[in-house]
Design a protein around this motif. Sequence first.
Motif, mmCIF file in Angstrom:
data_model
loop_
_atom_site.group_PDB
_atom_site.id
_atom_site.type_symbol
_atom_site.label_atom_id
_atom_site.label_comp_id
_atom_site.label_asym_id
_atom_site.label_seq_id
_atom_site.Cartn_x
_atom_site.Cartn_y
_atom_site.Cartn_z
ATOM 1 N N UNK A 82 0.828 -1.205 0.000
ATOM 2 C CA UNK A 82 0.000 0.000 0.000
ATOM 3 C C UNK A 82 0.862 1.255 0.000
ATOM 4 N N UNK A 83 1.909 1.208 -0.807
ATOM 5 C CA UNK A 83 2.880 2.297 -0.840
ATOM 6 C C UNK A 83 2.845 3.009 -2.187
ATOM 7 N N UNK A 84 3.199 4.280 -2.175
ATOM 8 C CA UNK A 84 3.476 4.990 -3.413
ATOM 9 C C UNK A 84 4.883 4.589 -3.849
ATOM 10 N N UNK A 85 4.967 3.644 -4.751
ATOM 11 C CA UNK A 85 6.254 3.085 -5.165
ATOM 12 C C UNK A 85 7.089 4.163 -5.854
ATOM 13 N N UNK A 86 8.330 4.363 -5.439
ATOM 14 C CA UNK A 86 9.172 5.376 -6.080
ATOM 15 C C UNK A 86 9.274 5.159 -7.586
ATOM 16 N N UNK A 89 3.639 3.019 -9.485
ATOM 17 C CA UNK A 89 2.248 3.233 -9.086
ATOM 18 C C UNK A 89 2.135 3.801 -7.668
ATOM 19 N N UNK A 90 1.172 4.677 -7.483
ATOM 20 C CA UNK A 90 0.964 5.321 -6.184
ATOM 21 C C UNK A 90 -0.233 4.647 -5.488
ATOM 22 N N UNK A 92 -0.822 4.088 -2.233
ATOM 23 C CA UNK A 92 -1.335 4.762 -1.039
ATOM 24 C C UNK A 92 -2.242 5.931 -1.436
ATOM 25 N N UNK A 93 -1.827 6.690 -2.432
ATOM 26 C CA UNK A 93 -2.650 7.795 -2.929
ATOM 27 C C UNK A 93 -3.959 7.271 -3.506
ATOM 28 N N UNK A 94 -3.876 6.178 -4.234
ATOM 29 C CA UNK A 94 -5.074 5.565 -4.807
ATOM 30 C C UNK A 94 -6.058 5.161 -3.720
ATOM 31 N N UNK A 95 -5.565 4.516 -2.675
ATOM 32 C CA UNK A 95 -6.427 3.989 -1.620
ATOM 33 C C UNK A 95 -7.041 5.088 -0.766
#
Length: 305
Positions: A82-86, A89-90, A92-95
């Motif tokens: 559930x992380x914004x992967x560097x 894909x983001x 955490x932002x999505x969730x």
Amino acid sequence: MPQLSFTLYSQALLSNTRVTVILPIWNEYDSYISSEDRFQVLWLLHGGTGSYTDWTEKTNINWLSQKHRFAVVIPDTGTNHYNDVPGGPKYFTYLTEELPALLGKYLPLSSRREDNFIAGLSMGGFGAAKCAFCYPEKYGAAGFFSTGPQNGLQLRHSGMGMETPGYDRYDRIFGGKDKIPNSINDPWYILKKAVNAGKELPLIYNCCGTEDPAYPSFRAFEEYAASLGVKTVSHEAFGWHAWDYWNLELERFIDWLPLLKTRDYLEHLQRQIGGIIVPQKTAELPEKIEQLKNIYFEHALPDSP
């Protein structure tokens, strides 16, 4: 009862993704809810080797949603913690931002803090803790199942992460193991930060099986939360990292949630039986019994001579 599973395009993920939504609507109930009603929502997060289908296929969440009159949202987020992967894909932002805003436009879901709850198991419990501690203003309650919560380095030490098949490498997910401590991906750190900022935390339900590899982390978190003055509802019982345990805890957790439950149904009964509402407290039972007896005797046929 509607269970919607559909594909949507996410700007945060820059790809299509899947989500399941359960709405507590059926013929009888639908006849006495208004178009302005908004359902309370439980956001359920899957584990590291699972998907958005797990909760509906392996638990009785559909029945619980109907019983307690709340909606359920189950997103699919892969194994990215559930992380914004560097550079990627983001999640955490999505969730926490994109998905609630999008679903709220088209479905009768409440956006109020007291009507939104988040929970997850294993990696999903980590995600639930991350959301709850980073954005306590968004959630009225949170549930952590078999997770600690613990950060990535603790997860590695417990033997449940890092080299376990099905988990992505943490250097890709977090940008390096050294980026985890004292960051948004460190539940202990963000909890302390929220406490120090004087934020009102969600109600917290934390559980773990005593045979689970995450059990030491569960106990460690409970002690750490207590040291910060954070109260939790903690439950442990015999069980491992498996669905038979999570099924039991899911029902216990939902019974604990501050749900409106039968509010609308009781109002419906009130209209149907002339002002009598089925009591929710045992102390009201004698009065209810007398009301029912009086109704019976008022309409009873006279005794035969």
